[in-house]
Design a protein around this motif. Structure first.
Motif, short mmCIF file in Angstrom:
data_model
loop_
_atom_site.label_atom_id
_atom_site.label_comp_id
_atom_site.label_asym_id
_atom_site.label_seq_id
_atom_site.Cartn_x
_atom_site.Cartn_y
_atom_site.Cartn_z
N TYR A 54 -44.45 -4.02 -91.66
CA TYR A 54 -44.27 -2.81 -90.84
C TYR A 54 -45.47 -1.88 -90.99
CZ TYR A 54 -39.27 -3.86 -90.21
OH TYR A 54 -38.07 -4.42 -89.88
N TRP A 75 -48.54 -3.27 -89.27
CA TRP A 75 -48.41 -3.12 -87.82
C TRP A 75 -48.72 -1.69 -87.39
CZ3 TRP A 75 -48.76 -5.80 -83.73
CH2 TRP A 75 -48.22 -5.38 -82.52
N MET A 76 -48.20 -0.72 -88.14
CA MET A 76 -48.48 0.69 -87.79
C MET A 76 -49.95 1.02 -87.98
SD MET A 76 -45.18 2.94 -88.97
CE MET A 76 -45.42 2.68 -90.69
N LEU A 126 -52.02 -0.47 -85.10
CA LEU A 126 -51.88 0.32 -83.87
C LEU A 126 -52.55 1.68 -83.99
CD1 LEU A 126 -48.28 -0.58 -82.72
CD2 LEU A 126 -50.43 -1.31 -81.73
N CYS A 130 -55.43 3.20 -81.65
CA CYS A 130 -55.40 4.54 -81.04
C CYS A 130 -56.69 5.31 -81.32
CB CYS A 130 -54.20 5.33 -81.54
SG CYS A 130 -52.64 4.76 -80.90
N THR A 165 -49.10 1.77 -76.30
CA THR A 165 -49.10 1.60 -77.75
C THR A 165 -47.74 1.93 -78.34
OG1 THR A 165 -51.45 2.17 -77.78
CG2 THR A 165 -50.29 2.25 -79.87
N CYS A 166 -47.09 2.96 -77.83
CA CYS A 166 -45.74 3.30 -78.31
C CYS A 166 -44.76 2.18 -77.98
CB CYS A 166 -45.27 4.61 -77.70
SG CYS A 166 -46.22 6.03 -78.22
N LEU A 189 -45.42 -0.61 -80.43
CA LEU A 189 -44.89 -0.28 -81.75
C LEU A 189 -43.41 -0.60 -81.83
CD1 LEU A 189 -45.51 1.12 -84.52
CD2 LEU A 189 -44.61 3.18 -83.46
N GLY A 216 -42.86 -4.42 -81.53
CA GLY A 216 -43.31 -5.07 -82.75
C GLY A 216 -42.33 -4.89 -83.89
N PHE A 217 -41.78 -3.69 -84.04
CA PHE A 217 -40.78 -3.45 -85.09
C PHE A 217 -39.54 -4.32 -84.88
CE2 PHE A 217 -41.64 0.97 -87.06
CZ PHE A 217 -42.80 0.48 -87.63
#
Length: 111
Positions: free
Chosen positions: A17, A20-21, A24, A28, A53-54, A57, A60-61
């Protein structure tokens, strides 16, 4: 050194997690300004890419939460609540946002 740190973080879904954040966030910071250079009407391109991108996110989660029981068996036995709570919270938040946008546009629910 970076490779060792990334491999250490990837030993459980929580580290995935975070990776991944971070990826991203790097997109950004670096990718959005580079991709929005030279477009006519380019003032809208960064906001569009930020919206995508949101979405990425949240998707992806949900994908990480769905695949973590199959990849991390031992970790999942101890902490089964975490991968189950994350997608439920994200889906609930997305539903709340969709309903609030629907209501703010003047529509009503006829249940």
């Amino acid at each position: 050194m970076l490779k060792r740190y990334v491999l250490k973080m990837a030993k459980n879904p929580f580290g995935i997690y975070l990776l991944w954040m971070l990826s991203l966030l790097l997109f950004c910071i670096i990718g959005i300004p580079l991709l929005s250079i030279g477009h006519s009407g380019g003032e809208q391109v960064p906001f569009t890419l930020l919206g995508y991108t949101c979405d990425a996110l949240a998707i992806g989660f949900i994908i990480i939460s769905a695949t973590s029981p199959f990849i991390y068996h031992k970790w999942y036995r101890k902490y089964a609540y975490f991968p189950l709570i994350v997608p439920l919270l994200i889906i609930g938040l997305l539903l709340w946002l969709m309903i609030s946008i629907y209501i703010s546009n003047g529509y009503t629910f006829a249940w």
